[in-house]
Design an enzyme around this catalytic site. Structure first.
Site, PDB file in Angstrom:
ATOM      1  CD  GLU A  42      -2.785   1.212   2.434  1.00  0.00           C
ATOM      2  OE1 GLU A  42      -2.771   0.286   3.262  1.00  0.00           O
ATOM      3  OE2 GLU A  42      -3.528   2.200   2.508  1.00  0.00           O
ATOM      4  NE  ARG A 307       3.235  -8.718   9.978  1.00  0.00           N
ATOM      5  CZ  ARG A 307       3.212  -7.563   9.296  1.00  0.00           C
ATOM      6  NH1 ARG A 307       4.162  -6.671   9.449  1.00  0.00           N
ATOM      7  NH2 ARG A 307       2.229  -7.302   8.480  1.00  0.00           N
ATOM      8  CE  LYS A 317       3.239   0.089   4.804  1.00  0.00           C
ATOM      9  NZ  LYS A 317       2.713   0.002   3.436  1.00  0.00           N
TER      10      LYS A 317
HETATM   11  P1  ATP Z   1       2.774  -2.261   7.951  1.00  0.00           P
HETATM   12  O1  ATP Z   1       2.076  -3.093   8.968  1.00  0.00           O
HETATM   13  O2  ATP Z   1       4.211  -2.018   8.225  1.00  0.00           O
HETATM   14  O3  ATP Z   1       2.051  -1.015   7.580  1.00  0.00           O
HETATM   15  P2  ATP Z   1       1.618  -3.638   5.796  1.00  0.00           P
HETATM   16  O4  ATP Z   1       1.458  -5.089   5.904  1.00  0.00           O
HETATM   17  O5  ATP Z   1       0.399  -2.815   5.971  1.00  0.00           O
HETATM   18  O6  ATP Z   1       2.815  -3.190   6.688  1.00  0.00           O
HETATM   19  P3  ATP Z   1       1.771  -3.445   2.976  1.00  0.00           P
HETATM   20  O7  ATP Z   1       2.242  -2.300   2.201  1.00  0.00           O
HETATM   21  O8  ATP Z   1       0.334  -3.763   2.946  1.00  0.00           O
HETATM   22  O9  ATP Z   1       2.278  -3.213   4.448  1.00  0.00           O
HETATM   23  O10 ATP Z   1       2.626  -4.743   2.643  1.00  0.00           O
HETATM   24  C1  ATP Z   1       2.893  -5.181   1.357  1.00  0.00           C
HETATM   25  C2  ATP Z   1       3.276  -6.631   1.398  1.00  0.00           C
HETATM   26  O11 ATP Z   1       4.408  -6.812   2.214  1.00  0.00           O
HETATM   27  C3  ATP Z   1       2.169  -7.471   1.971  1.00  0.00           C
HETATM   28  O12 ATP Z   1       2.019  -8.619   1.154  1.00  0.00           O
HETATM   29  C4  ATP Z   1       2.646  -7.825   3.338  1.00  0.00           C
HETATM   30  O13 ATP Z   1       2.181  -9.074   3.705  1.00  0.00           O
HETATM   31  C5  ATP Z   1       4.160  -7.803   3.177  1.00  0.00           C
HETATM   32  N1  ATP Z   1       4.792  -7.422   4.439  1.00  0.00           N
HETATM   33  C6  ATP Z   1       4.564  -6.317   5.164  1.00  0.00           C
HETATM   34  N2  ATP Z   1       5.290  -6.325   6.296  1.00  0.00           N
HETATM   35  C7  ATP Z   1       6.003  -7.474   6.283  1.00  0.00           C
HETATM   36  C8  ATP Z   1       6.938  -8.087   7.183  1.00  0.00           C
HETATM   37  N3  ATP Z   1       7.293  -7.500   8.330  1.00  0.00           N
HETATM   38  N4  ATP Z   1       7.468  -9.273   6.831  1.00  0.00           N
HETATM   39  C9  ATP Z   1       7.127  -9.869   5.681  1.00  0.00           C
HETATM   40  N5  ATP Z   1       6.255  -9.359   4.796  1.00  0.00           N
HETATM   41  C10 ATP Z   1       5.695  -8.181   5.087  1.00  0.00           C
HETATM   42 MG    MG Z   2      -1.278  -3.676   4.582  1.00  0.00          MG
END
Ligand code: ATP
Ligand code: MG
Length: 601
Positions: A42, A307, A317
């Site tokens: 995102e 994760r 984020k």
């Molecule tokens: P955050 O919780 O940091 O905002 P998010 O999951 O909302 O992270 P996205 O931009 O939606 O962030 O993530 C994009 C992709 O990266 C998704 O498929 C998510 O599963 C993966 N991802 C995000 N954080 C991690 C992590 N710590 N380890 C592995 N994969 C991750």
């Molecule tokens: Mg997300």
């Protein structure tokens, strides 16, 4: 875009894990025409090292199977997103998969959109196969979920027509209340059984902007008593009177993540939709939506993995944004941040991050990864590729009284003991040189083998020197050492048997390069700062800036070059702040894990 070139391409040997095993099974049974994965960030922040794990997994699987991986902006929430983030994500993904780019596709030609056809009475949208492209360039762009807003809207209409979705007028608070909890069944909305025609008309009016934010939503009609609360008539569309960074003011209703995600996967022809464990409970909804629509092509399937959580940092984020907004760091690319841009700026090579991802593997169990695992991958990588150089971080002048001013003694120095092809260079030993303040002590403790009054030490690649006298200023600070060089002990060509225990680096004062050097430490001083108030665990000493003296060969080096400053660590130019006139070096990492020795730190 990438300045770093890995030669040879250092993709880790194909790793194996439970997701790769599943994919291998599908390849063996020829279930799909080709393997297509996606990485769907995102655009509401910069990518961090957790995303790097996901990028390496998704692009890695595509690459290993001759498939494709789509970089897709999951941009269905206009209020938190921004083009600045879209651009940084593009740059970070380019950089991280550089060298794999000709094996798998992350980007599509600008403006190319899925085509549609009508199948079984509802529209079907096909993302045409795009040929893998050699290197992502200016005419390429990522995929955007927002490109599919028309299609996703059409699918919503199709669900209403099938009696599988309805417009609900409950307030957001009542919607929550009616949903119940895992141990308490939900209550059906009074709007659940309104007619298909009424829902269609209201949904159209929602789209036309007739209602304020929060007035109505579109909900799936599934099961208000399902044990899985995600199946209790989840919201599919909400009203948001906000401009979107890609679609401008075209829409005032936006699909929810769960609705947009599975449909974007389907439209793009994704076969394996890989996400983190917290989405496991969403999977029945993912499958329900695709199945109820009666779609004609093979459906994508969702798979979940743990994760990455890393010690001594935060990864959400939202928290990283707070650090930036409250100026607790200099920006998203502050070299202390766990962001891909921060790590890149600090001097970490993409190949080290890929190796780290391969080393930690992919599992179904959440755990905290020791930051030492990341640091090990970085050191291994830099050890192989870095040229060795001499630098003095806190200079102390040393006068070699028996080497006349204006003359020099050439000394041959090895560029990289790990790589004989890197050759040697000549360092000039001159009348005045600098050593590090730490390498001299007037009253040393036992077992101090460096320089002391009347003592001897070896200047590496040069000779043994003896400290004859110490010069101090009015307040008693040591300002200069007067020494004699024993040229009989020159490193090469000498046949002396004289030995000393200490060997230190030095820099000729004549041609030394002055530079700002930034020394980083962990951003947080506890392994798990992510409790209620993570900011109180910020390490106040995570950045130290010194004015250093560097050997002359470090003048005019490139930003992509990596160096080991002997005894001090691995360094690279700061790509943002460094100029040819005023070089700035970042310490990427120390030579050893200094925290392992200092548990109380
Ligand atoms: P955050 O919780 O940091 O905002 P998010 O999951 O909302 O992270 P996205 O931009 O939606 O962030 O993530 C994009 C992709 O990266 C998704 O498929 C998510 O599963 C993966 N991802 C995000 N954080 C991690 C992590 N710590 N380890 C592995 N994969 C991750
Ligand atoms: Mg997300």
């Amino acid at each position: 875009m990438s300045e770093e070139k890995d030669t040879p391409v250092t993709a880790p040997a194909a790793p194996s894990d439970f997701i790769r095993d599943i994919v291998a099974g599908h390849v063996a049974e020829k279930r799909y025409a080709g393997i297509v994965t996606r990485f769907p960030p995102e655009p509401n922040g910069y990518l961090h090292i957790g995303h790097a794990k996901s990028i390496c997994l998704n692009f890695g699987i595509a690459r290993e199977n001759g498939g494709q991986c789509h970089l897709r902006m999951d941009d269905t929430n206009p209020t938190k997103e921004d083009v600045e983030y879209v651009e940084s994500i593009m740059e970070d993904v380019h950089w991280l998969i550089d060298g794999w780019a000709d094996h798998c596709l992350g980007f599509k030609p600008r403006g190319k959109l899925p085509t549609s056809q009508v199948v079984n009475g509802s529209e079907d949208f096909i993302q045409e196969a795009v040929n893998p492209l050699k290197s992502p360039g200016a005419d390429l762009e990522p995929f955007f979920a927002s490109d599919y807003f028309d299609q996703i809207y059409a699918y919503a209409v199709a669900l209403i027509k099938k009696g599988k979705a309805y417009v609900c007028d409950l307030s957001p608070e009542d919607t929550d209340k009616y949903r119940g909890s895992p141990d308490k069944p939900g209550v059906e909305s009074p709007f659940r059984n309104r007619s298909i025609e009424e829902s269609l008309a209201l949904f159209e009016r929602m789209r036309a902007g007739e209602f304020p934010n929060g007035a109505r939503v579109l909900r799936a009609k599934i099961d208000m008593s399902a044990p899985n609360v995600w199946l209790r008539d989840p919201v599919l569309y909400r009203i948001r009177h906000s401009d979107h960074h890609q679609t401008g003011n075209k829409w005032c209703i936006y699909p929810m993540y769960d609705f947009a995600h599975c449909l974007s996967d389907y439209i793009e022809g994704i076969t394996h939709s890989i996400c983190t464990l917290e989405f496991e409970v969403h999977r029945p909804l993912y499958d329900w939506i695709l199945t109820e629509l009666g779609l004609p092509r093979a459906l994508p399937h969702q798979y979940e993995f743990a994760r990455l959580s890393l010690g001594y940092t935060v990864m959400s984020k939202r928290k990283l944004l707070q650090l930036v907004q409250e100026k607790l760091v200099s920006g998203w690319d502050d070299p202390r941040m766990p962001t891909i841009s921060g790590l890149r700026r600090r001097g970490v090579p993409a190949s080290a991050l890929r190796q780290f991802a391969a080393n930690i593997g992919v599992t179904k169990f959440n755990s905290l990864t020791d930051v030492a695992v990341l640091e090990h991958a970085i050191r291994e990588d830099l050890n192989r590729k870095s040229l060795r150089r001499f630098a003095v971080l806190r200079p102390l002048k040393l006068v070699l009284t028996n080497i006349p001013a204006g003359t020099s003694v050439p000394c041959e120095a090895v560029n990289n003991p790990e790589d004989p092809a890197a050759g040697t260079r000549t360092l000039d030993l001159t009348h005045e040189v600098y050593i590090d303040q730490e390498d001299f002590m007037e009253v040393p403790p036992p077992k101090y083998f460096r320089l002391r009054p009347g003592g001897e030490v070896r200047l590496k690649y040069a000779c043994i020197i003896k400290c004859d006298s110490v010069v101090k200023d009015a307040s008693g600070n040591v300002t200069e050492l007067h020494c004699t060089a024993d040229l009989e002990t020159r490193a090469s060509g000498s046949n002396t048997t004289k030995k000393v225990k200490g060997t230190i680096q030095w820099v000729s004062a004549d041609k030394a390069v002055e530079a700002e050097v930034r020394l980083y430490d962990r951003l947080f001083n506890v392994a798990e700062p992510d409790d209620g108030d993570y900011k109180r665990h910020l390490n106040p000493n995570s950045l130290e800036i010194v004015r250093a003296k560097l050997e002359p060969s470090l003048a005019g080096v490139g930003k992509e070059e990596r160096f080991q400053f002997e005894r001090l660590g691995y360094f690279a130019l700061d790509p943002k702040d460094s100029t040819p006139e005023a070089p700035v070096f970042n310490r990427t990492i120390t030579l050893k894990d200094t925290w392992a020795k200092a548990p109380g730190k």
